[in-house]
Write an enzyme that holds these catalytic residues in place. Structure first.
Site, PDB file in Angstrom:
ATOM      1  CG  HIS A  52      55.156  41.064  58.603  1.00  0.00           C
ATOM      2  ND1 HIS A  52      54.102  40.727  58.886  1.00  0.00           N
ATOM      3  CD2 HIS A  52      55.599  40.527  57.385  1.00  0.00           C
ATOM      4  CE1 HIS A  52      53.184  40.854  58.170  1.00  0.00           C
ATOM      5  NE2 HIS A  52      54.111  40.831  57.115  1.00  0.00           N
ATOM      6  CG  HIS A 208      52.996  44.842  54.248  1.00  0.00           C
ATOM      7  ND1 HIS A 208      53.474  44.642  55.113  1.00  0.00           N
ATOM      8  CD2 HIS A 208      53.265  43.362  53.793  1.00  0.00           C
ATOM      9  CE1 HIS A 208      53.108  43.680  55.724  1.00  0.00           C
ATOM     10  NE2 HIS A 208      52.821  43.131  54.414  1.00  0.00           N
ATOM     11  CG  ASP A 212      55.512  40.662  52.575  1.00  0.00           C
ATOM     12  OD1 ASP A 212      55.605  40.697  54.095  1.00  0.00           O
ATOM     13  OD2 ASP A 212      53.696  40.624  52.421  1.00  0.00           O
ATOM     14  CG  HIS A 235      54.776  35.477  50.577  1.00  0.00           C
ATOM     15  ND1 HIS A 235      55.769  36.379  50.884  1.00  0.00           N
ATOM     16  CD2 HIS A 235      54.072  35.702  51.016  1.00  0.00           C
ATOM     17  CE1 HIS A 235      55.766  36.952  52.054  1.00  0.00           C
ATOM     18  NE2 HIS A 235      54.315  36.698  51.663  1.00  0.00           N
TER      19      HIS A 235
HETATM   20 ZN   LIG Z   1      54.089  40.418  54.882  1.00  0.00          ZN
END
Ligand SMILES: [Zn+2]
Length: 278
Positions: A52, A208, A212, A235
């Site tokens: 973030h 969001h 990311d 991720h």
């Molecule tokens: Zn996040």
């Protein structure tokens, strides 16, 4: 956490002030175990949940900064990048003399893993198109496309908060995750709604994911010029794309856009108090 100005060429460097100022550069080589959040590790020293803050740096165009931490985890704050954006703006942003170097994509890269997909294509600016398909009445299939310039990041991406579901909570806690998660730092999904509304955007969830992604791609160490397309990635795939790009130097070149596009740093130091999600 405290953010300090840093000279041109520094990049983003974390310092563990509780461990003799041990330094961990925010670059792909230091990426550690990646699952629920992105972590960096160097010589056994860990820094967790970098995405973030790194996302906020890209959104604001900060190329160089020292980030002091007295713990292994960045503060989660409200679960978005907005508090970081505000604190950096409050400190001020200064243009540096050296032109900013971009990583310009020359050839497409596509990666697939089951029904997950991520790719980057040549382009003269940085844009992201992200799709998710989440089995929840408020989410389902959402796609968000954004040109990450002209303040779009700050308006449309930075305020989007992370989310988690009540149903998965116990399983994650049993794995030692999200120990500090609360309705203050994430959107809490119930079976058919949310516990802590209202949403900041009706499609806050996919926004969001863009946040990311931008934070994870910051581990390229430079701003990217390319069109990124992601579908149900996370991720692990974001950071896999980063290492794939960096491994093959025929995929990209380093460019400067114009002499006015110089690197930027924060003017003075700013700090945020901790608040833990893990
Ligand atoms: Zn996040």
């Amino acid at each position: 956490m405290r953010i300090l100005p840093a000279p041109s060429g520094t990049g983003i460097v974390f310092q563990r002030v509780d461990l003799d100022r041990f330094e961990i550069e925010a670059i792909s080589r230091n990426v550690a175990r990646v699952s629920y959040a992105t972590s960096l590790m160097k010589k056994g020293v860990l820094i967790s949940t970098t995405e973030h803050l790194l996302s906020a740096f890209i959104g604001l165009g900060i190329d160089n900064a020292i980030v002091e931490l007295d713990n292994l985890e960045l503060p989660i704050l409200d679960g978005s990048a907005q508090p970081f954006v505000e604190m950096i703006r409050k400190a001020g942003i200064r243009k540096q003399r050296r032109p900013r170097k971009y990583l310009k994509i020359r050839r497409e890269v596509e990666m697939r893993e089951g029904n997950k997909f991520i790719a980057v294509y040549p382009a003269d600016s940085y844009s992201v198109s992200y799709s998710i398909n989440f089995p929840h009445p408020l989410i389902g299939k959402e796609t968000f496309q954004v040109q990450l310039s002209n303040g779009s990041y700050l308006r449309h991406i930075a305020p989007a908060r992370t989310f988690g579901s009540r149903q998965d909570e116990q399983a994650m806690r049993n794995m030692g995750l999200i120990r500090g998660a609360s309705s203050e730092n994430c959107i809490v999904l119930t079976r058919d709604g949310i516990e802590n509304g209202p949403l900041r955007f009706s499609d806050e969830f996919v926004r969001h994911k863009v946040l990311d992604l931008v934070g994870d791609l910051a581990l390229l160490g430079k701003q990217i010029l390319g069109k990124v397309v992601a579908d149900r990635a996370g991720h692990a795939m974001h950071t896999a794309l980063v290492s794939r790009i960096l491994r093959d130097k025929t995929l990209w070149e380093e460019v400067t856009v114009s002499s006015e596009e110089t690197a930027r740093e924060v003017v003075s130091s700013v700090q945020a108090a901790a608040g833990s999600a893990f």
